[in-house]
Design a protein around this motif. Structure first.
Motif, PDB file in Angstrom:
ATOM      1  N   TYR A 180      40.281  43.017  51.432  1.00  0.00           N
ATOM      2  CA  TYR A 180      40.010  43.493  50.068  1.00  0.00           C
ATOM      3  C   TYR A 180      39.672  42.261  49.249  1.00  0.00           C
ATOM      4  O   TYR A 180      40.560  41.459  48.935  1.00  0.00           O
ATOM      5  CB  TYR A 180      41.247  44.192  49.500  1.00  0.00           C
ATOM      6  CG  TYR A 180      40.963  45.213  48.431  1.00  0.00           C
ATOM      7  CD1 TYR A 180      40.912  46.569  48.742  1.00  0.00           C
ATOM      8  CD2 TYR A 180      40.750  44.843  47.112  1.00  0.00           C
ATOM      9  CE1 TYR A 180      40.662  47.522  47.771  1.00  0.00           C
ATOM     10  CE2 TYR A 180      40.500  45.788  46.136  1.00  0.00           C
ATOM     11  CZ  TYR A 180      40.454  47.118  46.465  1.00  0.00           C
ATOM     12  OH  TYR A 180      40.201  48.061  45.499  1.00  0.00           O
ATOM     13  N   PRO A 181      38.413  42.040  48.919  1.00  0.00           N
ATOM     14  CA  PRO A 181      38.002  40.763  48.315  1.00  0.00           C
ATOM     15  C   PRO A 181      38.811  40.335  47.103  1.00  0.00           C
ATOM     16  O   PRO A 181      39.132  39.155  46.969  1.00  0.00           O
ATOM     17  CB  PRO A 181      36.532  41.019  47.944  1.00  0.00           C
ATOM     18  CG  PRO A 181      36.060  42.026  48.937  1.00  0.00           C
ATOM     19  CD  PRO A 181      37.248  42.917  49.187  1.00  0.00           C
ATOM     20  N   PHE A 322      37.205  36.418  38.416  1.00  0.00           N
ATOM     21  CA  PHE A 322      35.830  36.093  38.793  1.00  0.00           C
ATOM     22  C   PHE A 322      35.150  37.252  39.512  1.00  0.00           C
ATOM     23  O   PHE A 322      33.986  37.566  39.251  1.00  0.00           O
ATOM     24  CB  PHE A 322      35.827  34.837  39.671  1.00  0.00           C
ATOM     25  CG  PHE A 322      34.471  34.438  40.169  1.00  0.00           C
ATOM     26  CD1 PHE A 322      33.570  33.785  39.341  1.00  0.00           C
ATOM     27  CD2 PHE A 322      34.080  34.728  41.476  1.00  0.00           C
ATOM     28  CE1 PHE A 322      32.315  33.423  39.792  1.00  0.00           C
ATOM     29  CE2 PHE A 322      32.828  34.369  41.938  1.00  0.00           C
ATOM     30  CZ  PHE A 322      31.945  33.711  41.091  1.00  0.00           C
ATOM     31  N   VAL A 323      35.869  37.905  40.433  1.00  0.00           N
ATOM     32  CA  VAL A 323      35.263  38.980  41.224  1.00  0.00           C
ATOM     33  C   VAL A 323      34.768  40.093  40.307  1.00  0.00           C
ATOM     34  O   VAL A 323      33.639  40.599  40.458  1.00  0.00           O
ATOM     35  CB  VAL A 323      36.263  39.526  42.258  1.00  0.00           C
ATOM     36  CG1 VAL A 323      35.690  40.752  42.961  1.00  0.00           C
ATOM     37  CG2 VAL A 323      36.599  38.466  43.294  1.00  0.00           C
ATOM     38  N   TRP A 324      35.601  40.499  39.361  1.00  0.00           N
ATOM     39  CA  TRP A 324      35.181  41.548  38.437  1.00  0.00           C
ATOM     40  C   TRP A 324      34.024  41.069  37.565  1.00  0.00           C
ATOM     41  O   TRP A 324      33.068  41.811  37.314  1.00  0.00           O
ATOM     42  CB  TRP A 324      36.350  41.974  37.554  1.00  0.00           C
ATOM     43  CG  TRP A 324      35.998  43.104  36.634  1.00  0.00           C
ATOM     44  CD1 TRP A 324      36.129  44.440  36.883  1.00  0.00           C
ATOM     45  CD2 TRP A 324      35.444  43.003  35.310  1.00  0.00           C
ATOM     46  NE1 TRP A 324      35.683  45.178  35.817  1.00  0.00           N
ATOM     47  CE2 TRP A 324      35.258  44.323  34.828  1.00  0.00           C
ATOM     48  CE3 TRP A 324      35.079  41.947  34.491  1.00  0.00           C
ATOM     49  CZ2 TRP A 324      34.731  44.583  33.566  1.00  0.00           C
ATOM     50  CZ3 TRP A 324      34.553  42.203  33.232  1.00  0.00           C
ATOM     51  CH2 TRP A 324      34.388  43.512  32.777  1.00  0.00           C
ATOM     52  N   ALA A 325      34.090  39.822  37.127  1.00  0.00           N
ATOM     53  CA  ALA A 325      33.099  39.322  36.175  1.00  0.00           C
ATOM     54  C   ALA A 325      31.702  39.232  36.774  1.00  0.00           C
ATOM     55  O   ALA A 325      30.703  39.458  36.081  1.00  0.00           O
ATOM     56  CB  ALA A 325      33.530  37.960  35.639  1.00  0.00           C
ATOM     57  N   VAL A 326      31.587  38.916  38.060  1.00  0.00           N
ATOM     58  CA  VAL A 326      30.258  38.750  38.655  1.00  0.00           C
ATOM     59  C   VAL A 326      29.769  40.015  39.357  1.00  0.00           C
ATOM     60  O   VAL A 326      28.636  40.061  39.821  1.00  0.00           O
ATOM     61  CB  VAL A 326      30.233  37.584  39.676  1.00  0.00           C
ATOM     62  CG1 VAL A 326      30.592  36.274  39.004  1.00  0.00           C
ATOM     63  CG2 VAL A 326      31.151  37.868  40.861  1.00  0.00           C
ATOM     64  N   TYR A 334      42.725  47.980  36.813  1.00  0.00           N
ATOM     65  CA  TYR A 334      43.883  47.108  36.988  1.00  0.00           C
ATOM     66  C   TYR A 334      43.814  46.347  38.301  1.00  0.00           C
ATOM     67  O   TYR A 334      44.147  45.170  38.372  1.00  0.00           O
ATOM     68  CB  TYR A 334      45.169  47.934  36.952  1.00  0.00           C
ATOM     69  CG  TYR A 334      45.795  48.016  35.586  1.00  0.00           C
ATOM     70  CD1 TYR A 334      46.289  46.880  34.960  1.00  0.00           C
ATOM     71  CD2 TYR A 334      45.892  49.222  34.909  1.00  0.00           C
ATOM     72  CE1 TYR A 334      46.858  46.944  33.715  1.00  0.00           C
ATOM     73  CE2 TYR A 334      46.463  49.296  33.663  1.00  0.00           C
ATOM     74  CZ  TYR A 334      46.946  48.154  33.063  1.00  0.00           C
ATOM     75  OH  TYR A 334      47.503  48.217  31.818  1.00  0.00           O
ATOM     76  N   ARG A 335      43.393  47.026  39.378  1.00  0.00           N
ATOM     77  CA  ARG A 335      43.404  46.371  40.681  1.00  0.00           C
ATOM     78  C   ARG A 335      42.405  45.217  40.741  1.00  0.00           C
ATOM     79  O   ARG A 335      42.612  44.250  41.463  1.00  0.00           O
ATOM     80  CB  ARG A 335      43.118  47.388  41.781  1.00  0.00           C
ATOM     81  CG  ARG A 335      41.795  48.121  41.658  1.00  0.00           C
ATOM     82  CD  ARG A 335      41.675  49.145  42.761  1.00  0.00           C
ATOM     83  NE  ARG A 335      40.470  49.962  42.660  1.00  0.00           N
ATOM     84  CZ  ARG A 335      40.364  51.064  41.948  1.00  0.00           C
ATOM     85  NH1 ARG A 335      41.405  51.463  41.222  1.00  0.00           N
ATOM     86  NH2 ARG A 335      39.260  51.775  41.934  1.00  0.00           N
ATOM     87  N   ALA A 336      41.303  45.322  39.984  1.00  0.00           N
ATOM     88  CA  ALA A 336      40.315  44.259  39.975  1.00  0.00           C
ATOM     89  C   ALA A 336      40.741  43.082  39.111  1.00  0.00           C
ATOM     90  O   ALA A 336      40.314  41.953  39.329  1.00  0.00           O
ATOM     91  CB  ALA A 336      38.969  44.802  39.485  1.00  0.00           C
ATOM     92  N   LEU A 337      41.613  43.329  38.143  1.00  0.00           N
ATOM     93  CA  LEU A 337      42.049  42.294  37.210  1.00  0.00           C
ATOM     94  C   LEU A 337      43.482  41.840  37.476  1.00  0.00           C
ATOM     95  O   LEU A 337      44.036  41.055  36.706  1.00  0.00           O
ATOM     96  CB  LEU A 337      41.926  42.800  35.771  1.00  0.00           C
ATOM     97  CG  LEU A 337      40.511  43.207  35.341  1.00  0.00           C
ATOM     98  CD1 LEU A 337      40.534  43.846  33.953  1.00  0.00           C
ATOM     99  CD2 LEU A 337      39.573  42.012  35.354  1.00  0.00           C
ATOM    100  N   TYR A 338      44.070  42.337  38.576  1.00  0.00           N
ATOM    101  CA  TYR A 338      45.479  42.018  38.833  1.00  0.00           C
ATOM    102  C   TYR A 338      45.752  40.523  39.006  1.00  0.00           C
ATOM    103  O   TYR A 338      46.780  40.033  38.526  1.00  0.00           O
ATOM    104  CB  TYR A 338      45.985  42.787  40.061  1.00  0.00           C
ATOM    105  CG  TYR A 338      47.402  42.426  40.415  1.00  0.00           C
ATOM    106  CD1 TYR A 338      48.447  42.738  39.549  1.00  0.00           C
ATOM    107  CD2 TYR A 338      47.706  41.738  41.584  1.00  0.00           C
ATOM    108  CE1 TYR A 338      49.736  42.392  39.844  1.00  0.00           C
ATOM    109  CE2 TYR A 338      49.000  41.388  41.884  1.00  0.00           C
ATOM    110  CZ  TYR A 338      50.017  41.714  41.017  1.00  0.00           C
ATOM    111  OH  TYR A 338      51.309  41.358  41.304  1.00  0.00           O
ATOM    112  N   PRO A 339      44.908  39.740  39.678  1.00  0.00           N
ATOM    113  CA  PRO A 339      45.202  38.300  39.768  1.00  0.00           C
ATOM    114  C   PRO A 339      45.384  37.656  38.392  1.00  0.00           C
ATOM    115  O   PRO A 339      46.248  36.791  38.217  1.00  0.00           O
ATOM    116  CB  PRO A 339      43.978  37.736  40.499  1.00  0.00           C
ATOM    117  CG  PRO A 339      43.500  38.863  41.339  1.00  0.00           C
ATOM    118  CD  PRO A 339      43.718  40.085  40.496  1.00  0.00           C
ATOM    119  N   GLY A 340      44.583  38.076  37.404  1.00  0.00           N
ATOM    120  CA  GLY A 340      44.749  37.540  36.060  1.00  0.00           C
ATOM    121  C   GLY A 340      46.067  37.952  35.437  1.00  0.00           C
ATOM    122  O   GLY A 340      46.714  37.156  34.740  1.00  0.00           O
TER     123      GLY A 340
END
Length: 524
Positions: A180-181, A322-326, A334-340
C-alpha cells in the motif's frame, strides 16, 4: 532514559498489545462490514472475465500498484464464509496493528522519552483515524505495509554499516509500497522521533541523518513507480482502464502545487488535528501553532539548531502527505493523510512536555501531563470508532431484518431505495471521507455485495442480476433463474413487479431521527 533489558521491553510490549486489543475489542464482537469489506460476501455472482472469477478486487488492487495487497486480499477472500470469518480476519488485523504499535514503542524506548510516552504513542500509532479504518475494515495488507515502514525505520537507525543500512531500509520501503504505497510514508513520522528525543546515551542524530532517510524514501518511490508502470500495470489492461482516476499512478508535481493550498485549508483538520475532524480549520491551526511555539522556545537546543529543526519538521510534514499531493486524487481521505497525522501527534506529545517544563514543572510531572494528553487522544479515537461501528452495524441489522421475509416467501426481485444524500450517517454524525459515518448503501456500485451480505445465511445462495430501476433494457436482459436486484433514490418512479421485496433505507433514517430531506450533497 537508559536502555532497558529485554524483559522490561517485553513487559512494555505486553502493555501496548493489551491496550490496542482493548481498544478494538468491541469491534471484534459486533457484526458489521463496510465498503471494501463487503467484497468477502460477493461469492458466486460476480462477472467471469477476471483472473479469479470469485474475487473482482484482485485485478483492481494489482492495477493500483498493490500486488501484495491483491495476493493477500485474494487469500482472505476464499476463507471468509460468514461474519465469524470476517471477525477472525479483523482480529488478525488488530494483532498486526498491536505489533506495529510495539515497534513504535520500541523506537521510543531507545530514546530519552518516558516509558509512559513510548507506550501511549505506540498505542496511538495503531488506533488513530486513518489507521483504525484499515484495521476494522479489515485490510491487513495496509498494516503489512506499515510493518514495512517500521522495519525501514529500525534498520535506518541500526548500528550497522551504511551500505547494508541503506539496502535493508530500501528493501523494506519497496515492500511497503507493494502492499500500500501510502503506508511506506509512515517512515517519515518514525524518522521524526529523533528530532525531539535523542537516542539514550548517545549524541543526537544530525539533521542529515533524517534528510538522507527521506531522500532514500523518494528514491525508492521512483524505483517503485518505474517497476509499477513497466511490470505491474500492463498485466491487466482492462482493469487499468476501468480504475477510478483518482487512484491512478499518475504523479504530477505541477498538480501538487495546485493542491497544497487546498490541503492546508480544507484538509488541515484531517492531519493537523488528531483530536476530532469536527474541530474545524481553526482548531487544526491552533494545534500547529502550539507545536511551532514549543520548537521556537525549546531551551534544550541553541537558537540556530532550533531553527534548523523547525525547517526540517516542516519539510517532513510536506513529505508525509506527498503521495496524496502528487496524485490525481482531490478527495480528502484519512488513510491517505495518516502519515501526516501521526507526525503531528508525535510532535504534539513532545511539545506538551516541552511547554510544561518551560512553565517550571518538574520533568516527571511533565511526563504525567504528556501521558494525560495522549490518553485523551486515545479516548477521542475510541469515540470515533464506536460511532462508525454503530453506523455500520445498524445499517446491516436493518438490511438483514428487511430481507428476512425472503426466507419464508418466494422473492423474484429485491428493490433497494438508497438513503438521501444529506451528508449525515445513520448515527447522526456528519460524513467525512468515504469511511467516517459513511453509509455503505451510498455506494451504488457495491450494492450487490451489500444485498448478498444481507441475504447471507437467510436464503439459499442465488446469483444476482443488478440494474438501476431507471434501466428497463437491463431488466429485460435478466437471465432465467437469477434473482433481480434493482435500486433507486427516494422520489424516483419505480414500477412494481410480482414477488418484489422492497428495502427503503430512508426508513432507517427516520427511525434514527436524522432524516434531513433530499437535495443536500455529501461533504466529501
Amino acid at each position: 532514559m537508559e536502555q532497558r533489558g529485554w524483559y522490561y521491553q517485553l513487559c512494555i510490549a505486553g502493555v501496548v498489545i493489551f491496550l490496542v486489543v482493548l481498544f478494538y475489542g468491541a469491534s471484534l464482537n459486533i457484526p458489521f462490514a463496510h465498503h471494501d469489506a463487503m467484497r468477502y460476501f460477493g461469492k458466486h455472482f460476480l462477472p467471469q472475465d477476471i483472473v479469479d472469477p470469485n474475487d473482482p478486487y484482485f485485478e483492481a488492487d494489482w492495477s493500483l500498484g498493490r500486488p501484495l495487497a491483491a495476493i493477500t486480499g485474494n487469500f482472505i477472500f476464499h476463507r471468509v464464509e460468514d461474519f465469524a470469518g470476517l471477525a477472525f480476519v479483523r482480529a488478525i488485523s488488530v494483532g498486526m496493528a498491536a505489533l506495529f504499535g510495539c515497534g513504535v514503542a520500541y523506537i521510543l524506548l531507545r530514546t530519552t522519552a518516558f516509558a509512559s510516552t513510548a507506550v501511549l504513542l505506540g498505542v496511538l500509532a495503531a488506533v488513530l483515524p486513518g489507521f483504525q479504518d484499515r484495521v476494522v475494515m479489515p485490510m491487513p495488507y495496509y498494516v503489512l505495509g506499515a510493518w514495512g515502514a517500521l522495519g525501514a525505520a529500525l534498520f535506518w537507525n541500526a548500528s550497522i554499516g551504511m551500505p547494508w543500512r541503506m539496502l535493508w531500509t530500501a528493501g523494506c520501503l519497496i515492500f511497503a509500497m507493494l502492499c500500500y504505497p501510502v503506508a511506506a510514508f509512515l517512515f517519515v513520522p518514525l524518522l521524526s522521533i529523533h528530532l525531539f528525543w535523542p537516542p539514550a546515551g548517545k549524541e543526537p542524530y544530525p539533521a542529515r541523518h533524517v534528510m538522507y532517510g527521506v531522500g532514500l524514501l523518494f528514491f525508492c518511490s521512483a524505483v517503485y513507480l518505474f517497476l509499477a508502470k513497466a511490470v505491474l500495470l500492463p498485466r491487466f489492461p482492462a482493469a487499468l482502464a476501468s480504475t477510478f482516476h483518482a487512484y491512478n499512478l499518475q504523479p504530477s508535481l505541477p498538480g501538487m502545487a495546485s493542491k497544497l493550498p487546498y490541503l492546508f485549508c480544507e484538509g488541515a483538520a484531517y492531519f493537523l488535528n488528531p483530536f476530532s475532524p469536527y474541530g474545524g480549520i481553526g482548531a487544526a491551526y491552533l494545534v500547529l501553532l502550539v507545536a511551532l511555539v514549543a520548537m521556537t522556545l525549546d531551551q534544550s537546543l541553541v537558537r540556530s539548531k532550533r531553527f534548523i529543526r523547525m525547517l526540517l519538521w516542516l519539510f517532513l510534514l510536506l513529505a508525509s502527505v506527498f503521495v496524496w499531493a502528487v496524485s490525481p486524487m482531490r478527495i480528502l481521505l484519512y488513510r491517505a493523510l495518516y502519515p501526516g497525522m501521526l507526525l503531528n501527534t508525535i510532535t504534539l506529545a513532545w511539545a506538551t512536555g516541552s511547554v510544561l517544563r518551560g512553565l517550571g514543572i518538574r520533568r516527571r510531572l511533565a511526563g504525567l501531563g504528556v501521558a494525560g494528553f495522549l490518553a485523551l487522544l486515545i479516548i477521542c479515537s475510541q469515540t470515533r470508532l464506536q460511532l462508525n461501528v454503530w453506523n455500520y452495524n445498524s445499517e446491516l441489522m436493518f438490511l438483514r431484518a428487511s430481507l428476512a421475509p425472503a426466507s419464508i416467501h418466494p422473492v423474484d426481485r429485491i428493490h433497494v431505495i438508497g438513503p438521501v444524500a444529506d451528508g449525515y450517517g445513520f448515527n447522526g454524525q456528519p460524513v467525512i471521507d468515504d469511511v467516517n459515518n459513511m453509509n455503505s448503501s451510498a455506494f451504488a456500485f457495491e450494492l450487490e455485495f451489500m444485498v448478498k451480505m444481507g441475504l447471507w445465511g437467510q436464503v439459499p445462495n442465488r446469483p444476482l442480476w443488478y440494474c438501476r430501476a431507471t434501466q428497463p433494457e437491463c431488466v429485460e436482459q435478466q437471465p432465467a433463474g437469477v434473482l433481480l436486484l434493482t435500486s433507486s433514490r427516494l422520489g424516483e418512479a419505480v414500477t412494481a413487479s410480482p414477488n418484489m421485496l422492497t428495502v427503503d433505507f430512508n426508513d432507517l433514517r427516520r427511525a434514527t431521527q436524522v432524516f434531513r430531506g433530499a437535495g443536500i450533497r455529501e461533504k466529501y
